[in-house]
Write an enzyme that holds these catalytic residues in place. Structure first.
Site, mmCIF file in Angstrom:
data_model
loop_
_atom_site.group_PDB
_atom_site.id
_atom_site.type_symbol
_atom_site.label_atom_id
_atom_site.label_comp_id
_atom_site.label_asym_id
_atom_site.label_seq_id
_atom_site.Cartn_x
_atom_site.Cartn_y
_atom_site.Cartn_z
ATOM 1 N N GLU A 139 0.896 -1.159 0.000
ATOM 2 C CA GLU A 139 0.000 0.000 0.000
ATOM 3 C C GLU A 139 0.930 1.203 0.000
ATOM 4 O O GLU A 139 1.716 1.371 0.927
ATOM 5 C CB GLU A 139 -0.886 -0.072 1.238
ATOM 6 N N CYS A 198 -1.923 8.422 4.117
ATOM 7 C CA CYS A 198 -1.786 7.989 2.715
ATOM 8 C C CYS A 198 -2.970 8.521 1.935
ATOM 9 O O CYS A 198 -2.860 8.785 0.744
ATOM 10 C CB CYS A 198 -1.800 6.480 2.542
HETATM 11 C C1 UN1 Z 1 -3.248 5.982 6.058
HETATM 12 O O1 UN1 Z 1 -3.770 6.754 5.299
HETATM 13 O O2 UN1 Z 1 -2.033 5.942 6.167
HETATM 14 O O3 UN1 Z 1 -8.757 5.813 6.291
HETATM 15 C C2 UN1 Z 1 -4.090 5.085 6.899
HETATM 16 C C3 UN1 Z 1 -8.158 6.442 7.166
HETATM 17 C C4 UN1 Z 1 -7.585 5.690 8.347
HETATM 18 C C5 UN1 Z 1 -6.341 4.954 7.980
HETATM 19 C C6 UN1 Z 1 -5.386 5.762 7.181
HETATM 20 N N1 UN1 Z 1 -8.559 4.755 8.819
HETATM 21 O O4 UN1 Z 1 -8.032 7.642 7.134
#
Ligand code: UN1
Length: 504
Positions: free
Chosen positions: A256, A290
């Site tokens: 990811e 992310c």
């Molecule tokens: C990430 O973006 O690194 O969907 C993880 C979200 C969180 C997880 C993010 N539950 O924003």
């Protein structure tokens, strides 16, 4: 409680085959992003030898672990859930100090990790395969899952509790053993998580911990005793892992990676809802998820109103001490991140952006000692293959507002990046919603919501440079198991499918 936690992680150690090793002679420091002088602890610089030893320990533990009842394995996660509930405040506090996310976000992350643990516990009693029909009435056919073996879990600093649990949870439930390498920016919270696994009663060698930087990750990936590499981080590292793994016949890699996620604000959007979704998507976690939105695409008819309200609200965002729950966001992770984000702010200007909010380094009271940045917001026009800042990942409080004229153009802009992770569309019109759902390239899509905030029982991952098709969280069960067909004959003679004769 908090004092104990801080003390318990001040000396970093590897955890291999059920033993805490060290303290080490060569260490690296973990410092608070909010105050460089605040040391969280000293952690061992792991080596190839440490990584290889951890893989060997995981291999030794694997046969007995996979032979246990799946329900017994799941029940250890119930123990872990009780412990995490007891420790929620202390974990959130340690996380806020170490990775700089505000305490409210850290608490939500601990809860997200807890949800994964609860999901795994519940899944233990759920089907682990399918019952299939056969051409021959006396035959019973099944699809059953088997664990691959040993998983290397390599995780980032921005979700240092939930993301490791997304990976360790399904891996261990299905009977794999693991070596976990936390980010070198958040080793303390990583180590604390492993201490909790030990307290919950996971047998020696089932979860191993090796601290360190790229050298450790590389050694884990090169070790043929590792069957599965589970990675969340940058595209470059993810690609390197895939390249190193390509020659191994028995290797699954679930990556990811980066993103240039976006919110699409349609002409009919509710303004307040759109502004809230935009700000949360772009600036929660200081833009370091992310899934954070580096772009908001706004219909030209709504553009001026939307931009004005968004910028006014962004100016009021409170940025400061992560331990103060009144703050919306804290610092960015380290001085290197500050430099990178500032370079992108400069690049936006060079590329002719119209600056709507001049953001940058914050050096006043309460900010000077840390990596604090205020939001940088600009208007930019899309051209295919055009401005880099609206196509490349920045990973910070850096936001482009991009006008569009038609839904077709919005899709074209949205897809004009090498990434495809998360997307939100703000509209009251079900036809538009469906159009964006089908035409945009993404892994997680939202309607009238921010493009962050996924729940653990959904698959989490992306397409293009964002992911290689093996999502994290609940979706990971596919990557950490392989399917087997299992067929049993209940007749007293042999009967073959496809009408094959059995005459000898
Ligand atoms: C990430 O973006 O690194 O969907 C993880 C979200 C969180 C997880 C993010 N539950 O924003």
């Amino acid at each position: 409680m908090t004092a104990n936690i801080e003390k318990s992680v001040s000396t970093g150690r590897h955890f291999i085959g059920g033993h805490w090793l060290g303290p080490a002679s060569r260490t690296f420091a973990s410092a608070s992003p909010a105050n460089a002088k605040e040391q969280i602890g000293a952690f061992p610089h792991g080596t190839k030898e440490d990584a290889d030893q951890a893989v060997a320990a995981a291999r030794v533990a694997f046969p007995a672990w996979r032979r246990q009842s799946r329900i017994r394995r799941a029940e250890l996660f119930d123990n872990l859930a009780q412990i995490v509930k007891r420790e929620t405040d202390a974990l959130a506090h340690l996380m806020a100090r170490e990775c700089g996310k505000v305490i409210t976000e850290c608490r939500a992350e601990v809860v997200e990790g807890l949800h994964m643990i609860q999901y795994v516990f519940g899944t233990g009693r759920m089907p682990m395969g399918d019952v299939l029909s056969s051409e021959i009435p006396e035959k019973d056919a099944f699809m059953r899952r088997k664990p691959w073996g040993v998983a290397a879990v390599i995780t980032p600093w921005n979700f240092p509790f939930a993301v490791p649990l997304w990976m360790l949870g399904p891996s261990l439930l299905e009977g794999n053993t693991a070596i976990y390498k936390p980010s070198e920016d958040t080793p303390a919270i990583g180590q604390r998580l492993v201490e909790l696994f030990e307290e919950a009663g996971f047998p020696p060698g089932v979860v191993n911990l090796v601290h360190g930087e790229g050298e450790v990750g590389e050694a884990l990936v090169k070790n043929p005793g590792v069957n599965v590499v589970l990675f969340t981080g940058s595209y470059d590292v993810g690609r390197h892992i895939q390249e190193l793994s390509a020659s191994m016949y028995d290797r699954i890699v679930a990556c990811e990676m980066g993103s240039k996620s976006a919110v699409i604000v349609c002409e009919d959007a509710r303004l307040d809802l759109a502004v809230t979704c935009g700000l949360i998507s772009a600036f929660k976690t200081s833009g370091q998820r992310c899934v954070s939105a580096g772009r908001i695409l706004v219909h030209e008819k709504l553009f001026d109103k939307f931009a004005e309200k968004l910028v006014q609200t962004a100016k009021r965002i409170r940025i400061g001490n992560p331990l103060d729950s009144a703050n919306f966001t804290g610092p960015v992770i380290n001085p290197g991140a500050v430099e990178k984000i500032l370079r992108y702010n400069d690049l936006a200007k060079k590329e002719g952006a119209n600056i709507l909010l001049e953001g940058g380094r914050m050096s006043g009271d309460g900010h000077a000692a840390g990596n604090f940045l205020s939001p940088f917001i600009y208007r930019q026009t899309h051209k295919t293959g055009g401005p880099r800042t609206i196509r490349e990942e920045v990973f910070g409080p850096h936001l482009a507002l991009i006008p569009f004229k038609s839904n077709e153009e919005a899709v074209q802009i949205y897809n004009d990046t090498e990434y495809g992770l998360s997307m939100a569309v703000i509209t009251e019109d079900f036809r538009k919603m469906r159009y964006f759902r089908d035409e945009c390239e993404y892994g997680m899509g939202y309607v009238n919501l921010p493009c962050i905030g996924a729940e653990v029982h959904l698959p989490f991952g992306g397409v293009k440079k964002s992911g290689n098709g093996h999502p994290s969280a609940a979706g990971l069960i596919e990557a950490v198991t392989h399917k087997t067909a299992w067929t049993v004959n209940h007749a007293e003679e042999v009967k073959m499918a496809q009408g094959l004769t059995t005459q000898l």
